[in-house]
Design a protein around this motif. Structure first.
Motif, mmCIF file in Angstrom:
data_model
loop_
_atom_site.group_PDB
_atom_site.id
_atom_site.type_symbol
_atom_site.label_atom_id
_atom_site.label_comp_id
_atom_site.label_asym_id
_atom_site.label_seq_id
_atom_site.Cartn_x
_atom_site.Cartn_y
_atom_site.Cartn_z
ATOM 1 N N GLY A 15 0.770 -1.230 0.000
ATOM 2 C CA GLY A 15 0.000 0.000 0.000
ATOM 3 C C GLY A 15 0.801 1.280 0.000
ATOM 4 O O GLY A 15 0.231 2.368 0.040
ATOM 5 N N GLU A 16 2.119 1.186 -0.053
ATOM 6 C CA GLU A 16 2.950 2.384 -0.105
ATOM 7 C C GLU A 16 2.780 3.032 -1.484
ATOM 8 O O GLU A 16 2.630 2.343 -2.492
ATOM 9 C CB GLU A 16 4.409 1.997 0.129
ATOM 10 C CG GLU A 16 5.333 3.156 0.380
ATOM 11 C CD GLU A 16 6.715 2.685 0.817
ATOM 12 O OE1 GLU A 16 7.249 3.283 1.764
ATOM 13 O OE2 GLU A 16 7.270 1.739 0.213
ATOM 14 N N VAL A 17 2.794 4.377 -1.521
ATOM 15 C CA VAL A 17 2.617 5.105 -2.777
ATOM 16 C C VAL A 17 3.699 6.159 -2.955
ATOM 17 O O VAL A 17 4.227 6.693 -1.985
ATOM 18 C CB VAL A 17 1.226 5.797 -2.856
ATOM 19 C CG1 VAL A 17 0.108 4.766 -2.889
ATOM 20 C CG2 VAL A 17 1.024 6.775 -1.699
ATOM 21 N N THR A 46 -5.027 8.997 6.653
ATOM 22 C CA THR A 46 -4.169 9.212 7.815
ATOM 23 C C THR A 46 -2.798 8.625 7.536
ATOM 24 O O THR A 46 -2.672 7.431 7.235
ATOM 25 C CB THR A 46 -4.776 8.547 9.067
ATOM 26 O OG1 THR A 46 -6.116 9.008 9.226
ATOM 27 C CG2 THR A 46 -3.961 8.871 10.302
ATOM 28 N N LEU A 47 -1.771 9.472 7.623
ATOM 29 C CA LEU A 47 -0.418 9.048 7.290
ATOM 30 C C LEU A 47 0.150 8.106 8.344
ATOM 31 O O LEU A 47 0.147 8.418 9.538
ATOM 32 C CB LEU A 47 0.489 10.278 7.149
ATOM 33 C CG LEU A 47 1.883 10.009 6.602
ATOM 34 C CD1 LEU A 47 1.826 9.473 5.180
ATOM 35 C CD2 LEU A 47 2.712 11.279 6.647
ATOM 36 N N LEU A 57 9.494 10.782 -2.563
ATOM 37 C CA LEU A 57 8.841 10.581 -1.277
ATOM 38 C C LEU A 57 7.831 9.454 -1.399
ATOM 39 O O LEU A 57 7.008 9.431 -2.318
ATOM 40 C CB LEU A 57 8.146 11.870 -0.825
ATOM 41 C CG LEU A 57 7.488 11.837 0.556
ATOM 42 C CD1 LEU A 57 8.502 11.524 1.660
ATOM 43 C CD2 LEU A 57 6.788 13.169 0.837
ATOM 44 N N LEU A 58 7.919 8.506 -0.471
ATOM 45 C CA LEU A 58 6.984 7.379 -0.408
ATOM 46 C C LEU A 58 6.175 7.494 0.869
ATOM 47 O O LEU A 58 6.731 7.712 1.948
ATOM 48 C CB LEU A 58 7.750 6.046 -0.412
ATOM 49 C CG LEU A 58 8.671 5.800 -1.603
ATOM 50 C CD1 LEU A 58 9.445 4.502 -1.408
ATOM 51 C CD2 LEU A 58 7.889 5.771 -2.903
ATOM 52 N N LEU A 59 4.853 7.358 0.741
ATOM 53 C CA LEU A 59 3.955 7.473 1.886
ATOM 54 C C LEU A 59 3.151 6.198 2.054
ATOM 55 O O LEU A 59 2.790 5.539 1.080
ATOM 56 C CB LEU A 59 2.979 8.642 1.699
ATOM 57 C CG LEU A 59 3.573 10.032 1.471
ATOM 58 C CD1 LEU A 59 2.457 11.050 1.286
ATOM 59 C CD2 LEU A 59 4.483 10.426 2.614
ATOM 60 N N THR A 60 2.837 5.885 3.314
ATOM 61 C CA THR A 60 1.944 4.778 3.651
ATOM 62 C C THR A 60 0.819 5.353 4.496
ATOM 63 O O THR A 60 1.061 6.120 5.429
ATOM 64 C CB THR A 60 2.694 3.693 4.462
ATOM 65 O OG1 THR A 60 3.856 3.294 3.729
ATOM 66 C CG2 THR A 60 1.810 2.493 4.716
#
Length: 171
Positions: A15-17, A46-47, A57-60
């Protein structure tokens, strides 16, 4: 609401983007527990975590548990309330810049060389894209050395371009 990022493609299977960052302070903006509205409206995200990988930058997010769910959010913009943004003298929304007159100053004074079409956001730097009065599109690194003055109220941007930057592509 202000856009602070746009979700890109999934990275891995959990699910990381990837994100296209649209804030000058990503390390302060993207902290665990931060909530983001979405456009189109898909509810609040919600991060869970943020990390840099190869200048990207990778966010989950808590709500995106796998690659398939992350793919559903591709091209979704992340928003924060306007009052959550620290007012910076050298920060503008791209829609504030679109349509502004682009000028240069030389021995003959200031003269119009084009009109801003958009801002292309990049990993290393942003590009100011404008239509030259001669008809061609010009990409200008959006850095203070080349774009020393942005006056939204007056409707203009002053450039100090290096030689050849404004020439047509076939010149």
């Amino acid at each position: 609401m202000n856009v602070v990022a746009r979700i890109g493609k999934p990275h891995g299977i959990r699910g990381e983007v990837t994100v296209e960052v649209r804030t000058d302070a990503p390390d302060q903006r993207f902290v665990a527990g931060a909530g983001f509205a979405t456009l189109p409206d898909r509810g609040t995200l919600t991060l869970k975590s943020a990390r840099w990988h190869n200048s990207r930058l990778l966010l989950t997010f808590d709500e995106l548990s796998d690659r398939n769910r992350a793919e559903e959010f591709r091209n979704t913009e992340l928003l924060v309330a306007a009052d959550d943004i620290v007012d910076e003298d050298d920060a503008w929304d791209s829609d504030e810049l679109e349509g502004l007159t682009v000028e240069i100053e030389d021995a003959d004074g200031r003269r119009k060389v084009g009109e801003v079409l958009r801002v292309d956001y990049g990993v290393a730097q942003d590009l100011l894209v404008f239509r030259h009065v001669a008809g061609h599109e010009v990409l200008v690194p959006f850095v203070e050395q080349i774009v020393p003055e942005v006056d939204v109220d007056a409707g203009r941007i002053l450039l100090d371009p290096p030689g050849g930057l404004l020439d047509p592509p076939d010149a």
